[in-house]
Design an enzyme around this catalytic site. Structure first.
Site, PDB file in Angstrom:
ATOM      1  CE  LYS A 187      -1.676   1.622   4.043  1.00 23.11           C
ATOM      2  NZ  LYS A 187      -1.423   3.035   4.300  1.00 23.11           N
ATOM      3  CG  ASN A 188       2.320   2.573   3.511  1.00 24.08           C
ATOM      4  OD1 ASN A 188       1.157   2.874   3.215  1.00 24.08           O
ATOM      5  ND2 ASN A 188       2.705   2.328   4.740  1.00 24.08           N
ATOM      6  NE  ARG A 207       0.603  12.124   6.989  1.00 22.65           N
ATOM      7  CZ  ARG A 207       0.969  13.303   7.471  1.00 22.65           C
ATOM      8  NH1 ARG A 207       0.077  14.078   8.041  1.00 22.65           N
ATOM      9  NH2 ARG A 207       2.196  13.726   7.397  1.00 22.65           N
ATOM     10  CB  CYS A 227      -4.335   6.374  11.113  1.00 24.61           C
ATOM     11  SG  CYS A 227      -4.806   4.835  10.356  1.00 24.61           S
ATOM     12  NE  ARG A 230      -0.035  10.705  10.497  1.00 26.38           N
ATOM     13  CZ  ARG A 230      -0.440   9.569   9.908  1.00 26.38           C
ATOM     14  NH1 ARG A 230      -1.522   9.016  10.320  1.00 26.38           N
ATOM     15  NH2 ARG A 230       0.216   9.057   8.896  1.00 26.38           N
ATOM     16  N   PRO A 231       0.878  16.603  11.268  1.00 28.94           N
ATOM     17  CG  PRO A 231       2.775  17.405  12.347  1.00 28.94           C
ATOM     18  CD  PRO A 231       1.729  16.341  12.425  1.00 28.94           C
ATOM     19  CB  ILE A 232       1.480  18.754   5.994  1.00 27.12           C
ATOM     20  CG1 ILE A 232       0.664  20.055   6.022  1.00 27.12           C
ATOM     21  CG2 ILE A 232       0.548  17.539   6.005  1.00 27.12           C
ATOM     22  CD1 ILE A 232      -0.129  20.275   4.750  1.00 27.12           C
ATOM     23  CG  ASP A 233       5.680  20.720  10.498  1.00 27.19           C
ATOM     24  OD1 ASP A 233       5.222  19.584  10.255  1.00 27.19           O
ATOM     25  OD2 ASP A 233       6.513  20.918  11.381  1.00 27.19           O
ATOM     26  CG  LEU A 234       8.775  18.176   8.996  1.00 29.09           C
ATOM     27  CD1 LEU A 234       9.316  16.800   9.397  1.00 29.09           C
ATOM     28  CD2 LEU A 234       9.737  19.285   9.404  1.00 29.09           C
ATOM     29  CG  ASP A 236       3.269   1.328   9.518  1.00 26.39           C
ATOM     30  OD1 ASP A 236       3.467   1.531   8.304  1.00 26.39           O
ATOM     31  OD2 ASP A 236       2.945   2.234  10.307  1.00 26.39           O
ATOM     32  CB  ILE A 256       7.242   6.813  14.603  1.00 31.14           C
ATOM     33  CG1 ILE A 256       8.480   5.932  14.506  1.00 31.14           C
ATOM     34  CG2 ILE A 256       6.948   7.545  13.296  1.00 31.14           C
ATOM     35  CD1 ILE A 256       9.747   6.624  14.065  1.00 31.14           C
ATOM     36  NE  ARG A 316      -6.956   4.589   5.573  1.00 31.51           N
ATOM     37  CZ  ARG A 316      -5.909   4.970   6.336  1.00 31.51           C
ATOM     38  NH1 ARG A 316      -5.980   4.846   7.660  1.00 31.51           N
ATOM     39  NH2 ARG A 316      -4.846   5.473   5.782  1.00 31.51           N
TER      40      ARG A 316
HETATM   41  C1  EPZ Z   1       4.200   6.860   6.330  1.00 28.62           C
HETATM   42  O1  EPZ Z   1       3.395   7.868   6.904  1.00 28.62           O
HETATM   43  C2  EPZ Z   1       3.304   5.636   6.213  1.00 28.62           C
HETATM   44  N1  EPZ Z   1       2.158   5.954   5.348  1.00 28.62           N
HETATM   45  C3  EPZ Z   1       2.797   5.243   7.599  1.00 28.62           C
HETATM   46  O2  EPZ Z   1       2.041   4.036   7.431  1.00 28.62           O
HETATM   47  C4  EPZ Z   1       4.002   4.940   8.486  1.00 28.62           C
HETATM   48  O3  EPZ Z   1       3.538   4.641   9.792  1.00 28.62           O
HETATM   49  C5  EPZ Z   1       4.923   6.174   8.533  1.00 28.62           C
HETATM   50  O4  EPZ Z   1       5.315   6.525   7.185  1.00 28.62           O
HETATM   51  C6  EPZ Z   1       6.195   5.912   9.341  1.00 28.62           C
HETATM   52  O5  EPZ Z   1       6.865   4.816   8.779  1.00 28.62           O
HETATM   53  C7  EPZ Z   1       2.339   5.916   4.011  1.00 28.62           C
HETATM   54  O6  EPZ Z   1       3.425   5.651   3.516  1.00 28.62           O
HETATM   55  C8  EPZ Z   1       1.129   6.183   3.170  1.00 28.62           C
HETATM   56  P1  EPZ Z   1       6.157  10.267   8.455  1.00 28.62           P
HETATM   57  P2  EPZ Z   1       3.942   9.408   6.931  1.00 28.62           P
HETATM   58  O7  EPZ Z   1       6.072  11.494   7.652  1.00 28.62           O
HETATM   59  O8  EPZ Z   1       4.686   9.682   5.692  1.00 28.62           O
HETATM   60  C9  EPZ Z   1       5.872  13.622  11.771  1.00 28.62           C
HETATM   61  C10 EPZ Z   1       0.205   2.614   7.692  1.00 28.62           C
HETATM   62  O9  EPZ Z   1      -0.261   2.058   8.677  1.00 28.62           O
HETATM   63  N2  EPZ Z   1       5.741  14.626  10.700  1.00 28.62           N
HETATM   64  O10 EPZ Z   1       7.384   9.420   8.378  1.00 28.62           O
HETATM   65  O11 EPZ Z   1       2.814  10.277   7.289  1.00 28.62           O
HETATM   66  C11 EPZ Z   1       4.588  12.797  11.917  1.00 28.62           C
HETATM   67  O12 EPZ Z   1       3.645  13.510  12.678  1.00 28.62           O
HETATM   68  C12 EPZ Z   1       0.643   4.059   7.755  1.00 28.62           C
HETATM   69  O13 EPZ Z   1       0.388   2.044   6.578  1.00 28.62           O
HETATM   70  C13 EPZ Z   1       5.747  15.977  11.041  1.00 28.62           C
HETATM   71  O14 EPZ Z   1       5.868  16.348  12.197  1.00 28.62           O
HETATM   72  O15 EPZ Z   1       4.922   9.306   8.161  1.00 28.62           O
HETATM   73  C14 EPZ Z   1       5.061  11.549  12.608  1.00 28.62           C
HETATM   74  O16 EPZ Z   1       5.149  11.783  14.000  1.00 28.62           O
HETATM   75  C15 EPZ Z   1       0.345   4.673   9.131  1.00 28.62           C
HETATM   76  N3  EPZ Z   1       5.593  16.899  10.056  1.00 28.62           N
HETATM   77  C16 EPZ Z   1       6.464  11.362  12.049  1.00 28.62           C
HETATM   78  O17 EPZ Z   1       6.845  12.610  11.439  1.00 28.62           O
HETATM   79  C17 EPZ Z   1       5.450  16.549   8.740  1.00 28.62           C
HETATM   80  O18 EPZ Z   1       5.328  17.453   7.870  1.00 28.62           O
HETATM   81  C18 EPZ Z   1       6.528  10.258  11.006  1.00 28.62           C
HETATM   82  O19 EPZ Z   1       5.787  10.679   9.950  1.00 28.62           O
HETATM   83  C19 EPZ Z   1       5.447  15.166   8.415  1.00 28.62           C
HETATM   84  C20 EPZ Z   1       5.597  14.228   9.406  1.00 28.62           C
END
Ligand code: EPZ
Length: 407
Positions: A11-12, A81, A105, A110-114, A294, A316, A386
């Site tokens: 999926k990812n 997301r 989820c 789930r911020p998108i600041d980065l 995950d 995480i 999902r």
């Molecule tokens: C991906 O989510 C996966 N989703 C998630 O899988 C997985 O848990 C996660 O990576 C970590 O491995 C997909 O690939 C579709 P991150 P993502 O950005 O990209 C913080 C599942 O069950 N963050 O690595 O959203 C965030 O809040 C899903 O299949 C910011 O602060 O994960 C989190 O604490 C769940 N600001 C941490 O980083 C940002 O702009 C990890 O997030 C972006 C992220």
């Protein structure tokens, strides 16, 4: 549980790859795409943009060249997301993108600041107008981008946007997940110039144009872990075909420490768990190649009946223990202290009425039910759908009795 299962496509990997087809002017064909509600949601967004996305079996065809709109409606963004995955490719292709905060989820904020900061570094102006976010750039240019945290989604968005940006982008502290390697392999097959995917430093040389291609999505490592844990929870045995053990080292190591007997081949994994399981003293979720967040809920469901005390630390996400309360209803002994979970093994769980609160938590409850005494009623299947093509079908084929009923 006893038997064998072929693991679904990841999926990812499929989701960012579907978004990445926007970068190509022409029709891409993606094989081994899992039939999931998140894939339907991505398909709706692509069709809303005008990309003629069509799914037949596990094959998706997408014509990125046909896109006419670059605005993603709020309702579509809230579906999941990974709708944020469209930011990089749309900006890369057109220099303008309007979207809103993604859904997904409830694992904590789930911020998108980065994501937005990385696009700014590449020359995009980002205006946040309430829920809506307007990004535009006369021309995206290459940049040096260092991530404060190896975010999977941000790494993917930067790589996608940088493929058509002017000049070179150097991304440091990038996420190293296997899905990023898969995305880069797809894009390089389209003519991109990406080096170092899967390492902490990724270098992308912008090119003029990307060409459509056909590609087969990698196997889903978390679905593979789910089937292994469900079989182990039921003290059974399983062969998971199509799994890539090299993507799953951390989880396989925990399964071995817990006393499961594993047979590892390059394209399949055998597990046998007739012996009583033992606790694993420390499991800390980390960016890849560390133990995947995950897999945390799913391994917790298994270790709930492992002799001794297992300690999880979720580093995480802020709130990824919603499944613990539901496991307690099944007789588990779990205490949560912030990001730490103390799991004291009990001899066996019992069936109960439980509810999935998120995708992997729901899968964990299903795995627990596979080994529990008596019947479990699991609500919240929309979360599970999902990420799993047909969890009930897989469980039934392995000897578990599962019936989907609509309330
Ligand atoms: C991906 O989510 C996966 N989703 C998630 O899988 C997985 O848990 C996660 O990576 C970590 O491995 C997909 O690939 C579709 P991150 P993502 O950005 O990209 C913080 C599942 O069950 N963050 O690595 O959203 C965030 O809040 C899903 O299949 C910011 O602060 O994960 C989190 O604490 C769940 N600001 C941490 O980083 C940002 O702009 C990890 O997030 C972006 C992220």
């Amino acid at each position: 549980m006893q038997g064998e299962v072929t693991v679904q496509g990841a999926k990812n990997s499929a989701l960012p790859m579907m978004a990445a087809t926007i970068l190509c002017k022409g029709q891409c064909v993606l094989h081994n795409v899992p039939r999931l509600t998140d894939v339907w949601a991505a398909s709706r967004i692509l069709n809303r943009l005008g990309c003629n996305c069509h799914m037949e079996g596990n094959t998706v065809t997408i014509d990125g060249g046909a896109a006419q709109s670059w605005e993603i409606p709020d309702s579509d963004m809230r579906q999941m997301r990974s709708s944020i995955m469209f930011l990089g490719p749309i900006l890369g292709r057109t220099g303008a993108c309007t979207l809103s905060l993604p859904g997904g989820c409830e694992l904590g904020p789930r911020p998108i600041d980065l994501h937005l900061e990385a696009m700014r570094r590449m020359g995009a102006a980002v205006a946040e107008e309430g829920e809506r976010i307007r990004c535009c750039a006369k021309e995206l240019h290459g940049a040096k981008i260092h991530l404060p945290f190896p975010s999977v989604g941000v790494s993917e968005n930067v790589i996608m946007a940088a493929t058509l940006a002017k000049g070179e982008t150097v991304l440091t502290n990038a996420a190293r997940e296997p899905e990023i390697i898969d995305l880069a392999a797809f894009l390089n097959q389209c003519g991109a110039k990406i080096r170092g995917a899967g390492e902490s430093t990724v270098v992308i040389q912008g090119v003029e144009k990307l060409y459509p291609t056909s590609y087969t999505v990698m196997p889903d490592r978390i679905a593979a872990v789910t089937w292994l844990c469900a079989a182990a929870a039921s003290k059974g045995s399983i062969c998971v075909r199509g799994a890539r053990p090299s993507d799953m080292e951390a989880c396989l190591s925990v399964l071995e420490q817990a006393g499961c007997r594993l047979g590892i081949c390059p394209d399949r994994i055998f597990l046998e768990a007739s012996r009583p399981l033992r606790a694993v003293p420390e499991i800390r979720t980390m960016p890849h190649p560390g133990f995947p967040t995950d897999g945390q809920a799913i391994l917790m469901a298994l270790l709930a009946t492992a002799a001794g005390t297992s300690v999880f630390e979720e580093t995480i996400f802020e709130s990824r223990y919603m499944h613990a309360g539901e496991l307690l209803r099944m007789g588990a002994n779990i205490r949560i202290f912030g990001r730490t979970a103390i799991v004291r093994g009990v001899p066996r769980l019992h069936g109960a009425a439980v509810a999935a609160q998120d995708l992997r938590g729901g899968a964990a409850l299903a795995a627990a039910a596979a080994g529990a005494e008596g019947e479990t009623v699991l609500r919240g299947l929309s979360h599970i759908d999902r990420g799993y093509e047909d969890l009930a079908g897989v469980f039934n084929n392995l000897g578990c009795q599962v019936r989907r009923i609509s309330f």
